[in-house]
Design an enzyme around this catalytic site. Structure first.
Site, PDB file in Angstrom:
ATOM      1  CE1 TYR A   1      46.450  27.613  53.324  1.00 25.47           C
ATOM      2  CE2 TYR A   1      45.773  25.466  54.159  1.00 25.47           C
ATOM      3  CZ  TYR A   1      46.630  26.244  53.415  1.00 25.47           C
ATOM      4  OH  TYR A   1      47.685  25.653  52.759  1.00 25.47           O
TER       5      TYR A   1
ATOM      6  N   GLY B   1      49.382  19.236  50.274  1.00 28.30           N
ATOM      7  CA  GLY B   1      47.951  19.124  50.019  1.00 28.30           C
ATOM      8  C   GLY B   1      47.278  17.985  50.742  1.00 28.30           C
TER       9      GLY B   1
ATOM     10  NE  ARG C   1      43.987  21.486  53.914  1.00 26.78           N
ATOM     11  CZ  ARG C   1      43.207  22.431  53.394  1.00 26.78           C
ATOM     12  NH1 ARG C   1      42.182  22.880  54.077  1.00 26.78           N
ATOM     13  NH2 ARG C   1      43.450  22.906  52.182  1.00 26.78           N
TER      14      ARG C   1
ATOM     15  CE1 TYR D   1      39.167  28.787  48.504  1.00 27.35           C
ATOM     16  CE2 TYR D   1      39.500  28.464  50.855  1.00 27.35           C
ATOM     17  CZ  TYR D   1      39.925  28.979  49.646  1.00 27.35           C
ATOM     18  OH  TYR D   1      41.091  29.692  49.579  1.00 27.35           O
TER      19      TYR D   1
ATOM     20  CB  CYS E   1      26.852  43.696  57.031  1.00 29.29           C
ATOM     21  SG  CYS E   1      26.392  44.553  58.542  1.00 29.29           S
TER      22      CYS E   1
ATOM     23  CD  GLU F   1      56.672  22.822  48.888  1.00 29.52           C
ATOM     24  OE1 GLU F   1      55.550  23.149  48.443  1.00 29.52           O
ATOM     25  OE2 GLU F   1      57.732  23.234  48.411  1.00 29.52           O
ATOM     26  N   PRO F   2      53.824  19.626  53.438  1.00 29.88           N
ATOM     27  CG  PRO F   2      54.134  18.233  55.286  1.00 29.88           C
ATOM     28  CD  PRO F   2      54.805  18.687  54.014  1.00 29.88           C
TER      29      PRO F   2
END
Length: 471
Positions: free
Chosen positions: A423, A273, A318, A366, A393, A315-316
């Protein structure tokens, strides 16, 4: 429009740049520059040359950036645990973005690979990753996924619910093996960016409560086909500081210490994270600082309880691949829209590009903020507050909500959006039957395809009625 109307209105956090052509270093790959021609170059390759070869949209990844960040992350945690005579394993969180090339790069840098579906497992195995270096997550693993993971000799399966214990145990017994497992728990700490909220219970689909952990662990220890390795926790995403991790570590070490009374619990996985900068105001802590502060917190809690520091895991995802990515788009149309606000009428400029929420859903999902720059040239025009939007659209089809871009940005220009390595491709879709774009890697000016872009023929090939012709 009244001549007295204010030309723009910007969010408080957005600062108009002194130079609209400048590339703020924290949001771009380190080897991204502007050439004398004014073009943006990524890993030594010019934006126009990449677009001429691959078209737009195209997700460009700086290969060396990924390799460097992977190696730096391993080094940071290795150094942090060495100060306490402990050990660590760093996993790459494949959900951020996974391909066979990425899996090879990160494992060559010393990371293991974390997967959370049968598809991600298949990609890691196709890349030649040693199954013993793979961890398998997921709150709803199918029997087929569990069977496959056990059969290939996966390193660890992360148990996410009480009922999963018996299912994994049965698969391991059937395969004649003893499967290593972790138990995912909710520490009650939920962190986002630089703030965190510590609560007694956490309302989410992942894991079990700390209160229920002893019961689940006892069930695991009762199965001869399972080997309990320890606890796992993940507190959130896009986290800038260590405060949430430190609080979670305190709670997790307490739970770990309690479980030692019933047997071995050699590992403690504190998840990932770690955040990155998407805009010039974002200020994530360096990975070396995060690693040191988190490990120090674990060590302090272990000393206070008189127990050894367990083998730590992180657990990286990003933070390794995110900043390495830049998406290139072509500008189609531009328009100025008058907007009524409490302060009166304001003007917003819309710049439409040939991608959107099908290749980057994060803004729509988000409310994520991104940066953007003109990629094919520099401009001497004034900065104008703009919204970069897609071609789908949906009114929420926004790529960059607010950014200052040159007032003369026009049809045919290239727009570069940085920090899209994580992501974006992973969440890509075929909304409006738009083919997903290619993902390419650049290194020392050379480009190669990591994931081929789709074509209309690819989309039609999946439509069972397409070859039947008109009724």
């Amino acid at each position: 429009m009244s001549s007295a109307m204010p030309a723009t209105f910007a969010p408080d956090w957005l600062v108009e740049p002194a130079d609209v052509n400048e590339l703020p270093s924290k949001v771009w790959p380190r080897r991204t520059t502007r050439a004398e021609s004014g073009e943006i170059t990524i890993g030594g390759a010019s934006a126009s040359a990449l677009v001429a070869q691959y078209g737009t949209p195209v997700l460009v990844l700086d290969e060396q950036e990924i390799r460097d960040r992977a190696a730096e992350t391993v080094a940071a945690f290795t150094e942090a645990v060495a100060a306490h005579n402990a050990a660590v394993t760093v996993y790459y969180a494949g959900k951020a973005f996974l391909s066979t090339h990425i899996a090879r790069w990160v494992t060559e840098a010393g990371l293991n690979v974390d997967v959370c579906s049968g598809g991600e497992l298949a990609v890691a195995l196709a890349a030649g990753v040693d199954p013993a270096r793979i961890g398998f997550h997921g709150n709803n693993k199918s029997d087929a996924e569990i069977d496959r993971a056990v059969a290939v000799g996966i390193g660890t399966i992360v148990i996410d619910s009480f009922e999963e214990v018996d299912r994994v145990a049965a698969a391991a017994a059937q395969a004649g093996t003893r499967q290593r497992v972790l138990v995912r728990v909710n520490s009650g700490v939920h962190a986002e960016t630089h703030d965190f909220l510590a609560t007694a219970h956490e309302d989410q689909k992942f894991g079990i409560t700390l209160r229920d952990a002893p019961r689940v662990v006892a069930a695991i220890r009762a199965h001869s086909s399972l080997e309990f390795r320890g606890l796992h926790c993940h507190i959130g995403s896009q986290i800038f500081g260590s405060s949430g991790f430190r609080e979670s570590a305190r709670r997790m070490v307490a739970a770990h210490a309690e479980l030692l009374a019933g047997g071995e619990a050699p590992q403690l996985n504190l998840g990932g994270g770690f955040g990155i900068a998407y805009t010039s105001i974002d200020d994530p802590a360096p990975i070396a600082d995060l690693a040191r502060e988190i490990v120090d917190a674990v060590a302090e809690e272990c000393v206070a309880r008189g127990i050894a520091i367990p083998h730590l895991s992180f657990e990286p995802g990003r933070s390794i691949v995110g900043t390495a990515g830049v998406t290139l788009y072509s500008v189609g149309t531009t328009k100025e829209v008058t907007v009524d606000t409490p302060e009166g009428e304001r003007m917003r400029r819309y710049i439409s590009v040939d991608g959107g929420m099908s290749d980057n859903a994060r803004t729509a999902l988000y409310g994520a903020q991104y940066s953007a720059r003109l990629a094919n040239r520099t401009s001497g025009s004034a900065a104008q507050l703009s919204r970069v939007v897609g071609m789908h659209c949906e009114s929420g089809d926004i790529v960059v909500d607010n950014e200052y871009l040159p007032a003369d940005a026009t049809r045919g220009d290239l727009i570069a959006v940085p920090a899209t390595g994580a992501y974006c491709a992973s969440l890509a879709s075929n909304y409006n039957h738009v083919p997903r774009p290619p993902v390419i890697a650049v290194r020392v000016g050379e480009a190669r395809i990591l994931v081929r872009g789709e074509t209309i023929d690819d989309l039609l090939a999946r439509d069972a009625g397409a070859d039947e012709g008109e009724a």
